[in-house]
Design a protein around this motif. Structure first.
Motif, PDB file in Angstrom:
ATOM      1  N   PRO A  88       0.822  -1.210   0.000  1.00  0.00           N
ATOM      2  CA  PRO A  88       0.000   0.000   0.000  1.00  0.00           C
ATOM      3  C   PRO A  88       0.854   1.257   0.000  1.00  0.00           C
ATOM      4  N   HIS A  89       0.188   2.385  -0.180  1.00  0.00           N
ATOM      5  CA  HIS A  89       0.897   3.657  -0.235  1.00  0.00           C
ATOM      6  C   HIS A  89       1.491   4.006   1.129  1.00  0.00           C
ATOM      7  N   ARG A  90       2.659   4.611   1.094  1.00  0.00           N
ATOM      8  CA  ARG A  90       3.305   5.101   2.314  1.00  0.00           C
ATOM      9  C   ARG A  90       4.308   6.180   1.923  1.00  0.00           C
ATOM     10  N   PRO A  91       4.624   7.083   2.822  1.00  0.00           N
ATOM     11  CA  PRO A  91       5.644   8.090   2.504  1.00  0.00           C
ATOM     12  C   PRO A  91       7.031   7.468   2.512  1.00  0.00           C
ATOM     13  N   ALA A  92       7.890   7.970   1.643  1.00  0.00           N
ATOM     14  CA  ALA A  92       9.278   7.506   1.620  1.00  0.00           C
ATOM     15  C   ALA A  92      10.044   8.019   2.833  1.00  0.00           C
ATOM     16  N   ARG A  93       9.694   9.224   3.251  1.00  0.00           N
ATOM     17  CA  ARG A  93      10.326   9.838   4.408  1.00  0.00           C
ATOM     18  C   ARG A  93       9.248  10.616   5.168  1.00  0.00           C
ATOM     19  N   SER A  94       9.450  10.835   6.434  1.00  0.00           N
ATOM     20  CA  SER A  94       8.554  11.700   7.189  1.00  0.00           C
ATOM     21  C   SER A  94       8.981  13.140   6.942  1.00  0.00           C
ATOM     22  N   VAL A 145       9.217 -13.899  -9.124  1.00  0.00           N
ATOM     23  CA  VAL A 145       8.663 -14.152 -10.455  1.00  0.00           C
ATOM     24  C   VAL A 145       7.248 -14.700 -10.324  1.00  0.00           C
ATOM     25  N   VAL A 146       6.335 -14.120 -11.085  1.00  0.00           N
ATOM     26  CA  VAL A 146       4.954 -14.609 -11.165  1.00  0.00           C
ATOM     27  C   VAL A 146       4.766 -15.218 -12.548  1.00  0.00           C
ATOM     28  N   ASP A 147       4.366 -16.481 -12.592  1.00  0.00           N
ATOM     29  CA  ASP A 147       4.155 -17.189 -13.851  1.00  0.00           C
ATOM     30  C   ASP A 147       2.682 -17.173 -14.218  1.00  0.00           C
ATOM     31  N   GLY A 148       2.412 -16.838 -15.477  1.00  0.00           N
ATOM     32  CA  GLY A 148       1.056 -16.865 -15.990  1.00  0.00           C
ATOM     33  C   GLY A 148       0.949 -17.813 -17.175  1.00  0.00           C
ATOM     34  N   ASP A 149      -0.052 -17.611 -17.976  1.00  0.00           N
ATOM     35  CA  ASP A 149      -0.317 -18.463 -19.129  1.00  0.00           C
ATOM     36  C   ASP A 149       0.520 -17.970 -20.315  1.00  0.00           C
ATOM     37  N   GLY A 150       1.742 -18.532 -20.429  1.00  0.00           N
ATOM     38  CA  GLY A 150       2.619 -18.138 -21.534  1.00  0.00           C
ATOM     39  C   GLY A 150       3.449 -16.907 -21.267  1.00  0.00           C
ATOM     40  N   TRP A 151       3.433 -16.406 -20.045  1.00  0.00           N
ATOM     41  CA  TRP A 151       4.246 -15.244 -19.679  1.00  0.00           C
ATOM     42  C   TRP A 151       4.719 -15.378 -18.243  1.00  0.00           C
ATOM     43  N   SER A 152       5.845 -14.728 -17.934  1.00  0.00           N
ATOM     44  CA  SER A 152       6.356 -14.638 -16.568  1.00  0.00           C
ATOM     45  C   SER A 152       6.839 -13.213 -16.346  1.00  0.00           C
ATOM     46  N   LEU A 153       6.470 -12.638 -15.212  1.00  0.00           N
ATOM     47  CA  LEU A 153       6.875 -11.273 -14.874  1.00  0.00           C
ATOM     48  C   LEU A 153       7.701 -11.290 -13.592  1.00  0.00           C
ATOM     49  N   ARG A 154       8.880 -10.685 -13.683  1.00  0.00           N
ATOM     50  CA  ARG A 154       9.770 -10.559 -12.536  1.00  0.00           C
ATOM     51  C   ARG A 154       9.634  -9.156 -11.950  1.00  0.00           C
ATOM     52  N   THR A 155       9.497  -9.068 -10.642  1.00  0.00           N
ATOM     53  CA  THR A 155       9.373  -7.776  -9.960  1.00  0.00           C
ATOM     54  C   THR A 155      10.763  -7.215  -9.645  1.00  0.00           C
ATOM     55  N   ILE A 156      10.989  -5.995 -10.077  1.00  0.00           N
ATOM     56  CA  ILE A 156      12.218  -5.270  -9.756  1.00  0.00           C
ATOM     57  C   ILE A 156      11.799  -4.051  -8.940  1.00  0.00           C
ATOM     58  N   LEU A 157      12.030  -4.075  -7.647  1.00  0.00           N
ATOM     59  CA  LEU A 157      11.625  -2.937  -6.813  1.00  0.00           C
ATOM     60  C   LEU A 157      12.516  -1.742  -7.120  1.00  0.00           C
ATOM     61  N   THR A 158      11.855  -0.625  -7.418  1.00  0.00           N
ATOM     62  CA  THR A 158      12.555   0.597  -7.835  1.00  0.00           C
ATOM     63  C   THR A 158      12.024   1.808  -7.071  1.00  0.00           C
ATOM     64  N   PRO A 159      12.186   1.854  -5.754  1.00  0.00           N
ATOM     65  CA  PRO A 159      11.702   3.025  -5.006  1.00  0.00           C
ATOM     66  C   PRO A 159      12.407   4.286  -5.475  1.00  0.00           C
ATOM     67  N   GLY A 160      11.717   5.399  -5.337  1.00  0.00           N
ATOM     68  CA  GLY A 160      12.269   6.689  -5.751  1.00  0.00           C
ATOM     69  C   GLY A 160      11.148   7.630  -6.132  1.00  0.00           C
ATOM     70  N   HIS A 161      10.424   7.310  -7.207  1.00  0.00           N
ATOM     71  CA  HIS A 161       9.237   8.094  -7.569  1.00  0.00           C
ATOM     72  C   HIS A 161       8.190   7.963  -6.476  1.00  0.00           C
ATOM     73  N   THR A 162       8.014   6.748  -5.976  1.00  0.00           N
ATOM     74  CA  THR A 162       7.264   6.484  -4.750  1.00  0.00           C
ATOM     75  C   THR A 162       8.040   5.443  -3.958  1.00  0.00           C
ATOM     76  N   ALA A 163       7.692   5.309  -2.688  1.00  0.00           N
ATOM     77  CA  ALA A 163       8.366   4.308  -1.860  1.00  0.00           C
ATOM     78  C   ALA A 163       8.052   2.898  -2.311  1.00  0.00           C
ATOM     79  N   ASN A 164       6.860   2.690  -2.909  1.00  0.00           N
ATOM     80  CA  ASN A 164       6.443   1.340  -3.290  1.00  0.00           C
ATOM     81  C   ASN A 164       6.509   1.094  -4.793  1.00  0.00           C
TER      82      ASN A 164
END
Length: 301
Positions: A106-112, A140-159
């Motif tokens: 969920p949404h949260r501030p990166a800094r107070s 990695v989340v596997d679907g039907d003929g596709w797989s998506l890997r999560t790359i956490l990239t905080p900066g624009h938002t914390a999440n």
């Protein structure tokens, strides 16, 4: 390296645009100075689908997504971050399709920050959003003929997260890297130190194509991101020069540094300067009274 932006883009509202094998882009009709021509949603797969960033809660965009989905099952809804131009339609799409909703959290501030816990910009914090599944970094989340890997990239938002389409060299970069503009890094949602670290992480990857949250693709990711890094370092130097030259407030710095920028973006520019100043204070390159704040006074060390 010189940074060259590419503003060429046809949003093709009301239809899906093939941008890669098994990937359709659907652009929401929510253009603004912050969203460019609108928010890009992506439909991934052929039979059972994934949707990345459903977008704003807009009736026309919802209908277009359903038309592009074309009655096929949707198993997963991925959300890159909780700004109101990206995440709110997830709930409605989930209700219609039964798909599971995935995001870093969920949404949260990166800094107070002293400006409060909610970003004052348009299309900011979607505090109602809660994912069904919290995505771990490098998972990695596997679907039907596709797989998506999560790359956490905080900066624009914390999440903030990017999603790599495994085996293709394609990265859905959301608002972290876009061809048409730099990303807004605005406290309290985002933090400059986090953004730069995430940028370095993506530079180390070998992606061949970035599909962003707004505008067209980034076709030479590594060189473009190196240019983004240089641009941020130049902006940092400009802020330090203004402070050493006598500027003490963010308002004065924005007036000088962003004199050729659309005045409608000066509020965002001020928050970007604040993000740089927060980082500079943490690195003992700038001093201030108390915590860095949008109306604070800044001095050279």
């Amino acid at each position: 390296m010189a940074l060259e932006f590419d503003a060429r883009f046809d949003p093709s509202y009301g239809e899906g645009v093939a941008v890669a094998p098994g990937v359709l882009r659907v652009t929401a009709p929510n253009p603004s100075p912050f969203t460019f021509h609108g928010t890009n949603s992506y439909v991934v797969g052929q039979d059972t689908l994934a949707v990345i960033d459903p977008g704003p809660d807009d009736d026309a965009h919802f209908r277009t997504l359903l038309d592009v989905i074309g009655g096929r099952p949707v198993s997963h809804i991925f959300v890159s971050h909780t700004h109101r131009d990206h995440s709110p339609l997830a709930a409605r799409l989930k209700q219609h399709t039964g798909a599971v909703v995935l995001a870093e959290g969920p949404h949260r501030p990166a800094r107070s920050m002293l400006i409060g816990e909610v970003n004052p910009l348009d299309a900011s914090a979607d505090t109602d959003f809660v994912p069904d599944v919290a995505l771990p970094d490098d998972g990695v989340v596997d679907g039907d003929g596709w797989s998506l890997r999560t790359i956490l990239t905080p900066g624009h938002t914390a999440n903030h997260a990017a999603f790599a389409l495994e085996g293709t060299g394609i990265l859905f970069s959301a608002d972290h890297v876009m061809a048409w503009s730099t990303s807004i890094v605005a406290p309290p949602d985002g933090a400059m130190a986090d953004y730069m670290a995430s940028l370095d992480r993506l530079i180390e990857r070998d992606d061949r194509l970035l599909l962003p949250g707004h505008g067209g693709p980034v076709t030479a990711p590594r060189s473009f991101m190196r240019g983004l890094k240089t641009h941020r370092k130049m902006r940092e130097r400009a802020i330090l020069e203004r402070i050493r030259g006598g500027d003490r407030t963010i308002k004065d710095m924005v007036r000088a540094i962003y004199r050729d920028t659309d005045p409608r973006l000066h509020g965002a520019a001020g928050l970007s300067v604040l993000a740089h100043l927060e980082d500079l204070v943490a690195r003992d390159l700038v001093s201030t009274y108390g915590a860095p704040a949008i109306d604070g006074t800044f001095m050279p060390v």
